[in-house]
Write an enzyme that holds these catalytic residues in place. Structure first.
Site, PDB file in Angstrom:
ATOM      1  N   HIS A  10       0.824  -1.219   0.000  1.00 47.25           N
ATOM      2  CA  HIS A  10       0.000   0.000   0.000  1.00 47.25           C
ATOM      3  C   HIS A  10       0.858   1.268   0.000  1.00 47.25           C
ATOM      4  O   HIS A  10       0.390   2.328  -0.407  1.00 47.25           O
ATOM      5  CB  HIS A  10      -1.019  -0.010   1.153  1.00 47.25           C
ATOM      6  CG  HIS A  10      -0.475   0.271   2.518  1.00 47.25           C
ATOM      7  ND1 HIS A  10      -0.204  -0.720   3.438  1.00 47.25           N
ATOM      8  CD2 HIS A  10      -0.190   1.436   3.145  1.00 47.25           C
ATOM      9  CE1 HIS A  10       0.216  -0.179   4.568  1.00 47.25           C
ATOM     10  NE2 HIS A  10       0.240   1.129   4.407  1.00 47.25           N
ATOM     11  N   ASP A  29       1.222  -7.751   2.367  1.00 47.85           N
ATOM     12  CA  ASP A  29       1.317  -6.322   2.079  1.00 47.85           C
ATOM     13  C   ASP A  29       2.776  -5.888   1.906  1.00 47.85           C
ATOM     14  O   ASP A  29       3.386  -5.311   2.804  1.00 47.85           O
ATOM     15  CB  ASP A  29       0.654  -5.535   3.215  1.00 47.85           C
ATOM     16  CG  ASP A  29       0.391  -4.085   2.853  1.00 47.85           C
ATOM     17  OD1 ASP A  29       0.907  -3.620   1.822  1.00 47.85           O
ATOM     18  OD2 ASP A  29      -0.334  -3.405   3.610  1.00 47.85           O
ATOM     19  N   SER A  74       3.948   2.196   8.458  1.00 42.64           N
ATOM     20  CA  SER A  74       3.703   1.265   7.360  1.00 42.64           C
ATOM     21  C   SER A  74       5.005   1.013   6.614  1.00 42.64           C
ATOM     22  O   SER A  74       5.675   1.949   6.187  1.00 42.64           O
ATOM     23  CB  SER A  74       2.662   1.837   6.395  1.00 42.64           C
ATOM     24  OG  SER A  74       1.391   1.868   6.991  1.00 42.64           O
TER      25      SER A  74
END
Length: 713
Positions: free
Chosen positions: A83, A219, A644
Site C-alpha cells: 500500500h 502487504d 507502514s
C-alpha cells in the site's frame, strides 16, 4: 517458597511489561536499553544507532515522506508495503498491463521501472539543538512572537550547521516544543519499482480486513535505490548504479513464536498521547463522528462505481484506499477510547497532576493549566467542527471542489504578488492537473459531491455557512455545477486558465464550480480560520507548558515524545490478545486462513490460481513451519501511520517481518496506548520470500539477500 516466588513474580512483571512508546534511537542507552534487554534483545543500543560506524538506522529510510522502508541487500534492494508503493504500481498500470491485478516482477535490473517524484531519505546523524533553537525566545511575551523567533532560529540553523552539499539539516520539535533535535539526512530520488504481488495478495482482504485481526495480507512491494558512481544521490539516469548501503538487514527465516522479542523502527506520523481529557472528549463525541460520516458517504458512492467498471476501479483504487484507511481508523479509535475508558484515565491523571502541582508549590506556574484547557476547548468546539467539515468536504473528498480551491489560491497569488507570480503558479498548475484528471471521473465525483455538499449544508455549524449554502437545494446545486462548470474536465480547466491574468481571473469567477468554492473558502477563511488559529495557538502554548510540567512533576514516568514523522524505535513481544469477553486471538495466521476467506471473483477475497495450487501441493520450499505457511503475526509494538513498511526485527536485529497495520480495537494508541489490546500487525518475512520465490519465480531477488536460517525446532 511460594511467597518468595510470588515476590519474584511481582518484581519481574512490572519490568517485563514496560512496552509501548516511540523512542528516539540516539537516546536508547539507559532505561530503554535495560527494558529491551529484559524483553529479550541481544544487541546493544549502539548497534541500533551509531554515528561513527554502520548501525541499524542506516538501513531504515523514510519512504516518500509517508511510509517507512528497509534495505535488504548490498545492492540497494528496498522493501516496503504494497500500500506504500500502491501509487507507483498504479501509475505504471493500464487496462492492458494491469500490475495492480496481475503483479509486476523485474526479472533483471534493466526491467526495473523508474518513478517520478519518488524518494527515500536516510538519517545520517541525530543531535539535540534545543538551546540553540530557543535562544532569545524566553524574553518574548507573545506566543506568536515566540513561534516566529523559533522558526527564524530553525531556519538559520538549518542553513548554517555543517553538512555536505547533497545533505539536508532538518530540525523537529519534541515534547510539544520543550526539545528540538537536528536530523542530518540524505535523500535519494532515483528509486525504481522491482516487484509487487497482485492486489489479491498484496491487498488481500482490502477494506473489509483493514485494521482488523486475524489478517492474511501479503502487504509488500520491492524497489531499488540507485545512486551516482560515488554512491551519492542523483536524479534518474541510465548511468546510475544500485546504491551500496552502509547497512542492510539480514533476513531471518527462523520463524517467530509467542513472547519473542520484537523491535520496529520507522517514521511514525503523529500521536497525541498527552492531550487533556477535554480534547479527547471533543475527538470522541464531535470530530471523529463528523469525519466518519463524510467519508462513509464518499466511499459508498465510489465503491458502487468501482464494482461496475474496471477502468473506474483502476482510476479510484488508490484514492479509495486512502479515504477508507482513516475512515475505518477513526471508527476503531473511537470504540477503543471508549472501551479502554481513556477519558476516565485521563481525568484520573489530571487529578494526580493537580495534587502534584499543589504539593510542589507550583500553583502560580501550573495551577490554572487544566481550567484554561477546559475554557479553550469549549470555545474552539464549533470552529474545530467547521474546520473538519471544510477540510473533509472541500479539500479532501470532493475533487471538483479541491480543484477549484487550487484556482482560488491562484487568485490569491495574483492579488498578493502580481502577474509574474500568477503566471508561474498557473503553469505549474496546468502541468500538475494533468495527472490529477487522469484519475478523475466526473460522473463519480458528481455523486460524491451531491452527498457531501448536503452534509456540509446541514451538519456544519450554520453560523459559518456561506450564503450559497444557506437553505440550499443541494440536488439542484449539484446538477447546476456539474452541467455548467469547466472544472469537470482537463480541457475545460485549460480553457479556464488560457490567457493573461486579468482574463483568467475574470473567466474563473464566472465559472459555477469556482463560484461555489470561492464562497465556501471566503466564508471559512473569514469566519472560522482566524478564530480557530487564535484559540489553537493558545492551546499550543498551554500544551507546551503542560508537557513541561509533566516532565518536571513525574520524573520517574516513562515519558516518550509524541510521533512527528522522525525515526523512532518501539519494542515489545509477539503476543495474542483478547478483544472482548470469551474471544481470544492467537498471534499468528497461516495460508490456511487465506483459503478459508477465499471468495472466487470477489475483488477483496479472490485468490490467484497459482497460490491455490501451491497451497494444495504444500509447495512452500524452505519457508514453511511444520508444514504450514505463516502469513502474518502481531506484537505489542507501539506503531501508527508512517510505520507502514517498517522493519520488524528479532533480538539479533534480523528482519522477521514487515509492519503494515494495527488491530482495530487498538487504533486509539495514537491518543492512549493500552498494552492489553494495542497490537501492531506484521507480514511474516517468510510469506514475503515465499511469494517472491515460489509464486513469482523471482528467486534471483531472494539470492540477493543474506538469509539467516537455523530454524527453530
Amino acid at each position: 517458597m511460594k511467597l518468595l516466588r510470588l515476590l519474584v513474580l511481582l518484581f519481574v512483571l512490572p519490568v517485563s511489561a514496560q512496552q509501548g512508546g516511540m523512542w528516539i534511537p540516539s537516546l536508547l542507552k539507559g532505561m530503554n536499553e535495560k527494558e529491551m534487554k529484559t524483553l529479550g534483545m541481544k544487541i546493544s543500543a549502539a548497534d541500533i544507532y551509531d554515528v561513527n560506524k554502520s548501525s541499524l538506522k542506516d538501513a531504515v529510510p523514510h519512504f516518500n515522506g509517508g511510509c517507512t522502508s528497509e534495505v535488504i541487500s548490498s545492492k540497494g534492494l528496498l522493501l516496503t508495503n504494497h500500500h506504500c508503493g500502491y501509487g507507483e504500481i498504479q501509475s505504471h498500470s493500464t487496462v492492458d498491463h494491469d500490475y495492480l491485478t496481475n503483479g509486476f516482477w523485474a526479472m533483471k535490473q534493466e526491467d526495473e521501472l523508474p518513478n517520478k517524484d519518488l524518494e527515500v531519505t536516510f538519517i545520517v546523524k541525530i543531535e539535540d539543538v534545543t538551546n540553540k533553537v530557543l535562544e532569545g525566545v524566553a524574553a518574548l511575551t507573545s506566543e506568536a512572537d515566540k513561534q516566529k523567533k523559533i522558526q527564524e532560529n530553525i531556519s538559520t540553523l538549518s542553513r548554517t550547521l555543517p553538512k555536505e552539499s547533497w545533505q539536508e539539516n532538518k530540525i523537529r520539535t519534541f515534547y510539544d516544543g520543550n526539545q528540538y533535535i537536528l536530523f542530518l539526512t540524505e535523500t535519494y530520488t532515483d528509486v525504481r519499482l522491482v516487484g509487487a504481488p497482485p492486489s489479491s495478495i498484496g491487498k488481500f482482504g482490502s477494506d473489509t480486513d483493514n485494521w482488523v485481526w486475524p489478517r492474511h495480507t501479503g502487504d509488500f512491494s520491492l524497489f531499488r535505490i540507485y545512486a551516482d558512481k560515488n554512491n551519492r544521490p542523483a536524479a534518474y539516469s541510465k548511468d546510475n548504479v544500485p546504491y551500496k548501503p552502509k547497512h542492510f538487514f539480514p533476513v531471518s527465516i527462523k520463524g517467530v513464536k509467542e513472547n519473542d522479542f520484537t523491535m520496529v523502527m520507522g517514521y511514525p506520523g503523529r500521536t497525541q498521547e498527552y492531550l487533556p481529557s477535554y480534547a479527547v472528549a471533543q475527538i470522541v463525541n464531535d470530530l471523529n463522528p463528523a469525519k466518519i460520516e463524510v467519508r462513509d458517504a464518499a466511499l459508498k458512492v465510489q465503491d458502487g462505481f468501482m464494482r461496475k467498471d474496471n477502468a473506474i476501479k483502476i482510476q479510484y483504487a488508490s484514492k479509495y484506499a486512502s479515504i477508507a484507511n482513516y475512515w475505518k481508523k477513526w471508527i476503531g479509535e473511537t470504540k477503543g477510547l471508549k472501551k479502554s475508558n481513556a477519558l476516565a484515565i485521563k481525568q484520573k491523571f489530571e487529578q494526580e497532576f493537580q495534587d502534584k502541582v499543589a504539593k510542589s508549590g507550583k500553583q502560580a506556574e501550573y495551577g490554572n493549566l487544566l481550567a484554561d484547557f477546559k475554557k479553550n476547548y469549549t470555545e474552539i468546539a464549533p470552529y474545530a467542527l467547521s474546520r473538519d467539515y471544510y477540510t473533509e468536504v472541500v479539500l479532501r473528498n470532493t475533487e471538483l471542489l479541491s480543484f477549484g480551491y487550487r484556482l482560488f489560491q491562484l487568485e490569491q497569488v495574483y492579488n498578493a504578488k502580481g502577474e509574474q507570480a500568477f503566471n508561474d503558479r498557473k503553469n505549474n498548475l496546468i502541468a500538475g492537473f494533468e495527472d490529477l484528471y487522469k484519475d478523475f471521473n466526473a460522473n463519480v465525483d458528481e455523486k460524491v459531491f451531491e452527498q457531501l455538499i448536503a452534509l456540509y449544508a446541514t451538519k456544519s455549524p450554520k453560523q459559518f455557512l456561506p450564503a450559497s449554502l444557506t437553505n440550499a437545494d443541494t440536488k439542484k446545486l449539484t446538477q447546476e455545477v456539474y452541467s455548467q462548470s469547466k472544472l469537470t474536465s482537463y480541457n475545460g480547466l485549460k480553457e479556464l486558465l488560457n490567457g493573461d491574468a486579468k482574463t483568467v481571473i475574470e473567466r474563473i469567477n464566472n465559472d459555477k464550480g469556482f463560484q461555489l468554492v470561492k464562497s465556501m473558502a471566503d466564508s471559512y477563511l473569514k469566519n472560522v480560520a482566524p478564530k480557530y488559529d487564535e484559540l489553537n495557538l493558545k492551546n499550543i502554548a498551554l500544551q507546551r507548558t503542560y508537557m513541561k510540567a509533566i516532565l518536571e512533576l513525574f520524573p520517574n514516568n516513562r515519558i516518550f515524545p509524541d510521533a512527528n514523522s522522525t525515526l523512532r524505535v518501539t519494542y515489545g513481544k509477539v503476543k495474542g490478545y483478547s478483544p472482548s469477553d470469551a474471544v481470544i486471538y492467537e498471534p499468528m495466521t497461516y495460508l490456511d486462513g487465506v483459503i478459508e476467506k477465499y471468495v472466487p471473483g470477489d475483488y477483496e477475497f479472490d485468490v490467484p490460481a497459482k497460490l491455490i495450487s501451491l497451497y494444495n501441493n504444500k509447495d512452500y520450499g524452505q519457508y514453511a513451519e511444520k508444514g504450514r505457511m505463516p502469513v502474518c503475526f502481531i506484537g505489542t509494538n507501539h506503531t501508527t501511520g508512517g510505520n507502514s513498511g517498517s522493519p520488524a526485527l528479532d533480538a539479533e536485529g534480523n528482519l522477521i517481518g514487515l509492519n503494515f497495520d494495527r488491530v482495530w480495537e487498538g487504533t486509539m494508541s495514537d491518543i492512549h496506548y493500552d498494552p492489553a489490546i494495542c497490537r501492531n500487525i506484521m507480514v511474516d518475512i517468510r510469506y514475503v520470500l515465499f511469494i517472491i520465490d515460489k509464486y513469482a519465480g523471482a528467486k534471483h531477488l531472494v539470492d540477493e539477500m543474506k538469509i539467516v536460517q537455523n530454524k527453530k525446532k
